[in-house]
Design a protein around this motif. Structure first.
Motif, PDB file in Angstrom:
ATOM      1  N   UNK A  72      -1.308  -4.816  -4.931  1.00 23.78           N
ATOM      2  CA  UNK A  72      -0.574  -5.909  -5.146  1.00 23.78           C
ATOM      3  C   UNK A  72      -1.335  -7.142  -4.968  1.00 23.78           C
ATOM      4  N   UNK A  73      -2.193  -7.243  -4.016  1.00 24.74           N
ATOM      5  CA  UNK A  73      -3.000  -8.524  -3.764  1.00 24.74           C
ATOM      6  C   UNK A  73      -4.283  -8.581  -4.620  1.00 24.74           C
ATOM      7  N   UNK A  74      -4.429  -7.839  -5.372  1.00 24.42           N
ATOM      8  CA  UNK A  74      -5.406  -7.646  -6.513  1.00 24.42           C
ATOM      9  C   UNK A  74      -4.911  -8.450  -7.583  1.00 24.42           C
ATOM     10  N   UNK A  75      -3.467  -8.405  -7.599  1.00 21.94           N
ATOM     11  CA  UNK A  75      -2.725  -9.164  -8.914  1.00 21.94           C
ATOM     12  C   UNK A  75      -2.556 -10.501  -8.503  1.00 21.94           C
ATOM     13  N   UNK A  76      -2.027 -10.652  -7.103  1.00 23.07           N
ATOM     14  CA  UNK A  76      -1.646 -11.914  -6.663  1.00 23.07           C
ATOM     15  C   UNK A  76      -2.262 -12.416  -5.170  1.00 23.07           C
ATOM     16  N   UNK A  77      -2.365 -13.640  -5.195  1.00 25.06           N
ATOM     17  CA  UNK A  77      -3.271 -13.911  -3.819  1.00 25.06           C
ATOM     18  C   UNK A  77      -2.156 -14.026  -2.661  1.00 25.06           C
ATOM     19  N   UNK A  78      -0.918 -14.389  -2.644  1.00 19.84           N
ATOM     20  CA  UNK A  78       0.266 -14.227  -1.530  1.00 19.84           C
ATOM     21  C   UNK A  78       1.397 -13.820  -2.094  1.00 19.84           C
ATOM     22  N   UNK A  79       2.219 -13.444  -1.149  1.00 19.72           N
ATOM     23  CA  UNK A  79       3.524 -13.233  -1.217  1.00 19.72           C
ATOM     24  C   UNK A  79       4.505 -14.160  -0.465  1.00 19.72           C
ATOM     25  N   UNK A  80       4.690 -15.355  -0.876  1.00 29.79           N
ATOM     26  CA  UNK A  80       5.565 -16.131   0.018  1.00 29.79           C
ATOM     27  C   UNK A  80       4.603 -16.811   0.832  1.00 29.79           C
ATOM     28  N   UNK A  81       4.835 -16.726   2.249  1.00 25.97           N
ATOM     29  CA  UNK A  81       3.710 -17.503   3.124  1.00 25.97           C
ATOM     30  C   UNK A  81       2.866 -16.232   3.555  1.00 25.97           C
ATOM     31  N   UNK A  82       2.865 -15.169   3.152  1.00 25.92           N
ATOM     32  CA  UNK A  82       1.962 -14.005   3.685  1.00 25.92           C
ATOM     33  C   UNK A  82       0.768 -13.886   2.673  1.00 25.92           C
ATOM     34  N   UNK A  83      -0.427 -13.922   3.367  1.00 23.63           N
ATOM     35  CA  UNK A  83      -1.588 -13.388   2.666  1.00 23.63           C
ATOM     36  C   UNK A  83      -1.762 -11.941   3.036  1.00 23.63           C
ATOM     37  N   UNK A  84      -2.866 -11.220   2.701  1.00 23.38           N
ATOM     38  CA  UNK A  84      -3.328  -9.916   2.782  1.00 23.38           C
ATOM     39  C   UNK A  84      -3.325  -9.780   4.284  1.00 23.38           C
ATOM     40  N   UNK A  85      -3.882 -10.804   5.116  1.00 20.84           N
ATOM     41  CA  UNK A  85      -4.048 -10.323   6.532  1.00 20.84           C
ATOM     42  C   UNK A  85      -2.728 -10.419   7.355  1.00 20.84           C
ATOM     43  N   UNK A  86      -1.831 -11.127   6.941  1.00 26.09           N
ATOM     44  CA  UNK A  86      -0.569 -11.120   7.550  1.00 26.09           C
ATOM     45  C   UNK A  86       0.224  -9.727   7.109  1.00 26.09           C
ATOM     46  N   UNK A  87       0.029  -9.512   5.800  1.00 28.13           N
ATOM     47  CA  UNK A  87       0.699  -8.289   5.421  1.00 28.13           C
ATOM     48  C   UNK A  87       0.300  -6.957   6.429  1.00 28.13           C
ATOM     49  N   UNK A  88      -0.966  -7.159   6.168  1.00 25.02           N
ATOM     50  CA  UNK A  88      -1.682  -5.787   7.071  1.00 25.02           C
ATOM     51  C   UNK A  88      -1.111  -5.939   8.550  1.00 25.02           C
ATOM     52  N   UNK A  89      -1.060  -7.005   9.154  1.00 26.65           N
ATOM     53  CA  UNK A  89      -0.510  -7.073  10.467  1.00 26.65           C
ATOM     54  C   UNK A  89       0.637  -6.711  10.593  1.00 26.65           C
ATOM     55  N   UNK A  90       1.665  -7.067   9.759  1.00 30.00           N
ATOM     56  CA  UNK A  90       3.033  -6.616   9.616  1.00 30.00           C
ATOM     57  C   UNK A  90       3.298  -5.041   9.581  1.00 30.00           C
TER      58      UNK A  90
ATOM     59  N   UNK B  50      -1.761  13.541   9.701  1.00 26.69           N
ATOM     60  CA  UNK B  50      -1.009  13.195   8.458  1.00 26.69           C
ATOM     61  C   UNK B  50      -0.175  12.041   8.576  1.00 26.69           C
ATOM     62  N   UNK B  51       0.343  11.722   9.702  1.00 21.43           N
ATOM     63  CA  UNK B  51       0.996  10.564   9.680  1.00 21.43           C
ATOM     64  C   UNK B  51       0.248   9.182   9.395  1.00 21.43           C
ATOM     65  N   UNK B  52      -1.253   9.496  10.069  1.00 22.01           N
ATOM     66  CA  UNK B  52      -1.986   8.092   9.840  1.00 22.01           C
ATOM     67  C   UNK B  52      -2.342   7.928   8.298  1.00 22.01           C
ATOM     68  N   UNK B  53      -2.507   9.327   7.885  1.00 19.27           N
ATOM     69  CA  UNK B  53      -2.718   9.183   6.494  1.00 19.27           C
ATOM     70  C   UNK B  53      -1.714   8.560   5.361  1.00 19.27           C
ATOM     71  N   UNK B  54      -0.554   9.115   5.812  1.00 16.29           N
ATOM     72  CA  UNK B  54       0.644   8.734   5.122  1.00 16.29           C
ATOM     73  C   UNK B  54       1.140   7.341   5.062  1.00 16.29           C
ATOM     74  N   UNK B  55       0.621   6.705   6.322  1.00 13.81           N
ATOM     75  CA  UNK B  55       0.717   5.243   6.551  1.00 13.81           C
ATOM     76  C   UNK B  55      -0.255   4.284   5.726  1.00 13.81           C
ATOM     77  N   UNK B  56      -1.440   5.134   5.652  1.00 12.58           N
ATOM     78  CA  UNK B  56      -2.675   4.316   5.077  1.00 12.58           C
ATOM     79  C   UNK B  56      -2.199   3.963   3.395  1.00 12.58           C
ATOM     80  N   UNK B  57      -1.143   4.943   3.018  1.00 11.94           N
ATOM     81  CA  UNK B  57      -0.962   4.621   1.527  1.00 11.94           C
ATOM     82  C   UNK B  57      -0.309   3.229   1.387  1.00 11.94           C
ATOM     83  N   UNK B  58       0.348   2.766   2.679  1.00 15.41           N
ATOM     84  CA  UNK B  58       0.992   1.564   2.442  1.00 15.41           C
ATOM     85  C   UNK B  58       0.055   0.588   2.160  1.00 15.41           C
ATOM     86  N   UNK B  59      -1.033   0.524   2.921  1.00 17.00           N
ATOM     87  CA  UNK B  59      -2.031  -0.395   2.767  1.00 17.00           C
ATOM     88  C   UNK B  59      -2.806  -0.392   1.354  1.00 17.00           C
ATOM     89  N   UNK B  60      -3.093   0.742   0.852  1.00 19.13           N
ATOM     90  CA  UNK B  60      -3.625   0.765  -0.511  1.00 19.13           C
ATOM     91  C   UNK B  60      -2.485   0.215  -1.520  1.00 19.13           C
TER      92      UNK B  60
END
Lengths: 264, 325
Positions: free
Chosen positions: A51-69, A36-46
């Motif tokens: 959000x990334x379907x609306x904008x390409x980046x947030x400051x200097x963060x692209x989707x890959x960097x956010x996923x890494x963060x 359930x913790x894995x599933x709970x955290x997965x909601x953050x990715x969703x």
């Protein structure tokens, strides 16, 4: 000295092993906590995918960097709560006199105390962090860096918690402040630092050092910078030193207690 | 040779005061008031190697505070402590290898683990090689009769079995001194007796010095040759058990429920404390008359129920004060 360190590590791992044995007594609860913790955290990715379907980046963060963060933050949380769970409940240990049991043992009091319990769901955070990292893209150097920063970030998180919980030696209800700081650390750690400005950003690199624990490591993994790497390691070591100083200073004021208690 | 040396030891606690009710709670935020509780006041004593010393006193007398200072848990405000020549505050780790502690009110064992696993864990804490721990567990298992439950999780043990395991865990590393803080608290008389005989046997077998705190007069009567009584943070008596028995523990309280009323008057060695017809409470001075004699006077056939007890510790202390005056 080396022998003492080896013996201390042996006791820490034995303590973790026994706590894990306790949790494994109930397999269903154990597995559901992790899954359930894995599933709970997965909601953050969703959330971020939307959000990334609306904008390409947030400051200097692209989707890959956010996923890494998100992955790194999850690993950091998992590392801290799996190996050092009691650092997040230290006030209770101090206020109820449960430190007595660790003081009379010939081991480091702080280390023995904070490693005396685990949080099972933190294994789910560690697992989630690994999956997300693999999703980000595996390379040997980045994998090594990822887990070095998991440890340094986790230790910083633990240090902040111990420092604020140690205030219980001086004040009543210090746990409220400590819990607030811990929650703030977790809450902001999955948002890119570029969305924070001014005083908030300053806070994130000082009192609530998410910047050092999470943001700088993401920058180093995406583009290695030895200067930032040294800063990360040095700040982590500095926090460890400060933590031990404050805890042992407070310990002199420890008043114990005669409350009935059990080690569970 | 003194194994524990305590000189002019004092410890104060700062306690927050709060007036009653919600108003008092609000007031205490803006105008906090504190009082200083003097838990231990300038006490001095020595303990010799191999002794079993009872450190007794009523609740709040300063027993636990003293034992906690001797075992590095609390920092003293004033005075000096040497345990095995070590300062508990500066040489905590070194001292921990040499002493064992059992706090009757606190569990040191992991409740989900079996006593055996717990003992192995304690072996690791004291850096004892696996083979040596196994040998020690085997030896203590026999001495403390743990065979029936050494592989039962601690949470499923009775209080008496748990205390036995707590004592064994504290002996894994062959401590030179064992500090027992109210080890018989909450136990029934049979189990208490059992624990006492085990403590005695341990002292005999291993020559372990035992420093025992208790507010149970029975503990000291059965176990100790020397008694230190503490009250309000001060030592009121430091004497041999023999002297204490002669001067202060020479009286027993006999409470009896009778079938028929009897007429009994104060006589040599017997004082009537309460006579409610069928319920009688007498004090027997054992230096003048045995308890058996007193029961004969009551006529054993006429007794429905009987209870024989020591005079309360509080009474002993007040007697000590009276004698001092």
């Amino acid at each position: 000295m080396l022998m003492a360190v080896r013996n201390q590590i042996k006791v820490i791992f034995l303590s973790i092993k026994y706590a894990l044995m306790r949790e494994l007594l109930n397999k269903t609860t154990f597995l559901s906590n992790v899954i359930f913790m894995v599933l709970n955290n997965s909601s953050m990715i969703i959330q971020w995918l939307i959000l990334f379907s609306i904008r390409d980046n947030f400051g200097d963060y692209g989707l890959k960097q956010v996923i890494l963060l998100i992955g790194l933050s999850s690993s950091i949380y998992g590392f801290a709560h799996f190996f050092f769970e009691k650092s997040f409940k230290l006030s209770e240990t101090i206020n109820t006199g449960k430190l007595d049991a660790y003081i009379v043992q010939p081991k480091n009091i702080l280390l023995s105390t904070i490693t005396s319990d685990i949080q099972v769901s933190a294994l789910g955070d560690l697992l989630f962090g690994l999956i997300v990292y693999l999703f980000y893209g595996f390379s040997f150097p980045s994998f090594i860096l990822y887990y070095i920063f998991t440890m340094t970030g986790g230790l910083i998180l633990v240090c902040i918690s111990v420092i604020f919980h140690s205030l219980s030696f001086w004040f009543n209800n210090a746990d409220l402040g400590a819990d607030t700081i811990n929650n703030m650390m977790i809450n902001v750690s999955t948002y890119p630092d570029s969305i924070f400005k001014g005083a908030v950003k300053w806070l994130l690199f000082t009192i609530i050092p998410v910047g050092i624990a999470n943001y700088i490591p993401v920058k180093i993994i995406t583009s290695f910078n030895p200067y930032l790497f040294i800063i990360n390691i040095s700040v982590c070591l500095l926090f460890i030193v400060i933590t031990f100083i404050i805890f042992y200073k407070g310990l002199r004021r420890y008043s114990s207690s005669n409350l009935m208690s059990a080690r569970i | 040779m003194a194994i524990i040396e305590v000189k002019k030891l004092s410890k104060n606690f700062k306690v927050k005061l709060k007036e009653k009710g919600f108003k008092g709670s609000i007031k205490s935020i803006f105008k906090p008031k504190h009082k200083i509780v003097k838990a231990v006041k300038n006490i001095s004593f020595n303990v010799e190697k191999g002794e079993i010393v009872a450190f007794i006193g009523p609740n709040g007398a300063g027993k636990s505070t003293t034992i906690k200072m001797l075992t590095s848990i609390l920092f003293p405000d004033k005075g000096s402590i040497k345990v095995l020549g070590l300062n508990p505050m500066q040489d905590r780790k070194k001292l921990a290898y040499e002493i064992g502690t059992v706090f009757g009110q606190k569990e040191q064992l992991w409740t989900h683990l079996t006593p055996y696993d717990n003992f192995k864990f304690f072996g690791a804490i004291y850096d004892i090689p696996d083979a040596a721990v196994e040998r020690k567990i085997e030896e203590l298992k026999v001495l403390f009769e743990l065979d029936d439950f050494i592989n039962t999780p601690v949470r499923n043990l009775s209080l008496g079995q748990r205390i036995r395991c707590e004592i064994v865990a504290s002996l894994i590393h062959n401590p030179k001194i064992l500090f027992l803080d109210e080890p018989t608290i909450g136990l029934d008389p049979v189990v208490k007796e059992n624990i006492r005989s085990l403590i005695k046997r341990m002292n005999k077998e291993y020559k372990t010095t035992i420093f025992l705190t208790s507010h149970d007069v029975g503990d000291i009567e059965k176990l100790c040759k020397r008694v230190i009584i503490i009250n309000n943070g001060q030592i009121v008596l430091d004497d041999s058990m023999e002297n204490l028995k002669y001067h202060y523990l020479n009286k027993k309280i006999v409470e009896a429920k009778m079938k028929e009323k009897i007429n009994l008057d104060d006589e040599d060695g017997i004082t009537i404390l309460k006579d409610k017809g069928y319920n009688l409470k007498i004090e027997v001075d054992t230096t003048k008359r045995s308890v058996a004699d007193a029961i004969k006077l009551l006529n054993p056939d006429n007794i429905i129920d009987i209870n024989i007890s020591n005079i309360p510790l509080e009474d002993i202390i007040s007697n000590i004060y009276k004698n001092k005056d």
